[in-house]
Scaffold this motif. Structure first.
Motif, mmCIF file in Angstrom:
data_model
loop_
_atom_site.group_PDB
_atom_site.id
_atom_site.type_symbol
_atom_site.label_atom_id
_atom_site.label_comp_id
_atom_site.label_asym_id
_atom_site.label_seq_id
_atom_site.Cartn_x
_atom_site.Cartn_y
_atom_site.Cartn_z
ATOM 1 N N LEU A 294 71.038 46.135 17.926
ATOM 2 C CA LEU A 294 71.234 45.049 18.885
ATOM 3 C C LEU A 294 69.896 44.487 19.341
ATOM 4 O O LEU A 294 69.714 43.266 19.419
ATOM 5 C CB LEU A 294 72.037 45.566 20.085
ATOM 6 C CG LEU A 294 72.463 44.526 21.133
ATOM 7 C CD1 LEU A 294 73.416 43.506 20.525
ATOM 8 C CD2 LEU A 294 73.131 45.226 22.315
ATOM 9 N N TYR A 299 72.904 41.907 14.479
ATOM 10 C CA TYR A 299 74.174 42.014 15.190
ATOM 11 C C TYR A 299 75.315 42.523 14.314
ATOM 12 O O TYR A 299 76.184 43.276 14.774
ATOM 13 C CB TYR A 299 74.534 40.662 15.806
ATOM 14 C CG TYR A 299 73.453 40.128 16.707
ATOM 15 C CD1 TYR A 299 72.936 40.909 17.736
ATOM 16 C CD2 TYR A 299 72.924 38.854 16.533
ATOM 17 C CE1 TYR A 299 71.928 40.443 18.568
ATOM 18 C CE2 TYR A 299 71.920 38.374 17.364
ATOM 19 C CZ TYR A 299 71.426 39.172 18.371
ATOM 20 O OH TYR A 299 70.428 38.700 19.177
ATOM 21 N N ALA A 333 77.111 42.194 21.138
ATOM 22 C CA ALA A 333 76.656 41.645 19.851
ATOM 23 C C ALA A 333 77.448 40.388 19.493
ATOM 24 O O ALA A 333 76.882 39.400 18.995
ATOM 25 C CB ALA A 333 76.796 42.699 18.761
#
Length: 577
Positions: A294, A299, A333
């Motif tokens: 992250l 992501y 995310a």
């Protein structure tokens, strides 16, 4: 926090890592210094490391905090026994038994202390001729190496017997009838011992030409059908390996945490990945790696790890807080990846799932932020001033036809397309007024003024609604505020004239009893009127108006008092004749 540290200490104690257990118990004690259980647990850890002085200190603290807890005296007795303070140990165990007479641990400890005390007080018995065979760790190594005695080591009573014999070889006489002990003695002496059923005699052949040992019943079964090493031993070894791997995994996790704090993300990922390979029963390694991804902006990798953590967590029945953490991290995310309002839907759904696992304030905040961001993006995506003007014109047509609900519908659509147009709020306020929806109309009029303080229509809409609500003093203030921006506006001037007429009418008391009663009831619901009437100074002023006219005239010279009196007159609470 103390419970969490205690749980870590218990886990370390169970795995035999007593130093780490002491560290966690100490951390828990710092957080909860009056918890007697924590001192008891740390005392046990110290005793396991043979640090009996420290164990004794903690045991005394345990008893001090909880004098009626039997386990505290068990810890105290064990510490005294380890320090060879046998009389003190006996005293401690007896005190514990006074509290819990049936406690087997205390009974066993008392017996050991009494036995040790008696042994010290009498002369040492003659040494056993077999004493050397039972000394040191070599005894256990030889018993493990032999296929028959290795099986016996899985039997607690046999292990206990061998431990007693190792401590005191003279006790061998008590176990001559136990074929397992005789078999073990033969292994240790490298000779064959024939144990006759029910007899006490033994035949010890010459050591230089030992015949084949007579196997026991368990050994006969092995001869008949050779079998691999017993499964219980394999399980024990496997458990030992797992514990070692868990320790290594925790070290890798700590190294990963240190690298993460230093922003060395690649190194952190390597350590967390290694920890995952060593121990697949702890999802914290996965969620930690997800946190690194992250931070790195990877992501999709973060989401994959979070999904893996949730799946594995449910399989292991992991703590719901850990699953919630993984879901929250996935939602974060998804928010980072969102490019349009629709993209936020998956993030919002994920945050909601996390909250069903554990209602964490941070997750709730992230959910609210995601919902707001989605709404803002929807407005941006829907924004179209041209279409907004078309919808407003349609609303105007329906308003002229006195089709006010239809007009409201089009004005509302216009505001969705362009929420910054004060004209549309003004027009919708007029519709609400016609429909008798005064609160909604007042809200739209105030929004109109907020967007454009110089737009006179906003003041005429607001003043008209306040007039209809019979709040004449407030309506007068609104009209007067509008005149500051448009001094010659006839609608505002007419509004002021109507308000003054109603206020003067109230001052003269030109109301029917029903009208006066209605106005007074409405006024008493106004917080401003309530505050004036509850003010001790104004109460005295009103009394002076009735009983002391000269004092009342002095009060009227105060502009603030005069303004409050005027509000009461306008509201119909006070009448001046």
């Amino acid at each position: 926090m103390a419970d969490e540290a205690k749980a870590k200490g218990n886990a370390a104690f169970s795995s035999g890592d007593f130093n780490t257990a002491i560290k966690h118990f100490t951390e828990a004690i710092n957080l909860a210094p009056t918890n007697h259980v924590l001192y008891s647990n740390r005392s046990a850890a110290y005793a396991s490391l043979h640090q009996y002085d420290a164990a004794l200190c903690d045991a005394k603290k345990t008893v001090e905090l909880k004098p009626d807890w039997s386990k505290g005296y068990s810890r105290l007795g064990a510490a005294h026994l380890g320090l060879h303070q046998y009389e003190d140990a006996i005293s401690a165990y007896r005190k514990g038994l006074e509290i819990d007479p049936n406690n087997e641990t205390l009974k066993s400890g008392l017996a050991d202390a009494q036995s040790a005390s008696a042994s010290r007080s009498r002369a040492a018995p003659p040494p056993s001729p077999f004493g050397d065979a039972f000394q040191g760790a070599e005894m256990w190594a030889k018993l493990t190496a032999d296929p028959t005695t290795r099986l016996y080591l899985q039997q607690p009573d046999f292990v206990k017997a061998m431990q007693e014999i190792q401590k005191n070889p003279n006790k061998l006489n008590e176990y001559f009838k136990d074929q397992r002990v005789m078999q073990a003695l033969g292994v240790l002496l490298n000779v064959k011992l024939n144990a006759h059923n029910g007899g006490d005699d033994m035949d010890i052949p010459e050591a230089d030409s030992p015949p084949t040992p007579q196997p026991s019943r368990a050994a006969k079964e092995e001869v008949k059908k050779p079998e691999p090493e017993p499964e219980t031993m394999e399980i024990a070894e496997e458990e030992k390996e797992k514990k070692e791997e868990k320790k290594k995994a925790l070290k890798e996790k700590e190294a990963g945490n240190a690298a993460y704090k230093k922003k060395d993300f690649e190194t952190a990922i390597q350590h967390y990945t290694t920890a995952m390979e060593l121990d697949d029963g702890d999802i914290s390694y996965i969620t930690n790696r997800a946190a690194v991804y992250l931070e790195m902006g990877k992501y999709e990798d973060c989401i994959k790890d979070c999904d893996k953590a949730v799946e594995k967590g449910r399989e292991l029945r992991a703590d719901y807080k850990m699953i919630a953490r993984a879901l929250t991290r996935k939602g974060t995310a998804l928010v980072k990846m969102a490019k349009c309002s629709k993209d936020y839907e998956a993030a919002i759904e994920t945050f909601q799932k996390a909250l069903t696992e554990h209602r964490n304030p941070d997750t709730l905040k992230k959910l609210n932020e995601a919902e707001k961001a989605k709404k803002d993006l929807e407005q941006q995506e829907y924004f179209d001033p041209k279409l907004a003007d078309e919808e407003r014109e349609k609303g105007n047509e329906f308003f002229k036809q006195q089709k006010y609900p239809e007009a409201v519908k089009h004005y509302t659509e216009s505001l969705r397309r362009n929420p910054k147009d004060p004209r549309t709020y003004s027009n919708r306020a007029a519709c609400y007024t016609k429909l008798g929806a005064m609160p909604e109309g007042l809200k739209d009029a105030e929004k109109c003024i907020e967007l454009d303080p110089t737009f006179s229509k906003g003041y005429t809409r607001k003043g008209a609604i306040q007039f209809f609500m019979k709040e004449y003093d407030k309506a007068l203030e609104t009209y007067q505020e509008g005149l500051k921006h448009d001094p010659n506006n006839q609608e505002l001037l007419d509004g002021i004239r109507r308000c003054v007429e109603q206020i003067n009418k109230a001052s003269r008391g030109d109301f029917t009893p029903e009208e006066l009663k209605e106005r007074q009831a409405k006024a008493m619901q106004d917080p401003e009127i309530q505050n004036i009437l509850s003010d001790p100074v104004m109460r005295q002023v009103l009394i002076d108006f009735q009983e002391n006219p000269k004092a009342a005239q002095e009060h009227m010279k105060n502009p603030m008092v005069m303004n409050k009196i005027q509000k009461l007159v306008t509201a119909g609470i006070v009448q001046i004749k």
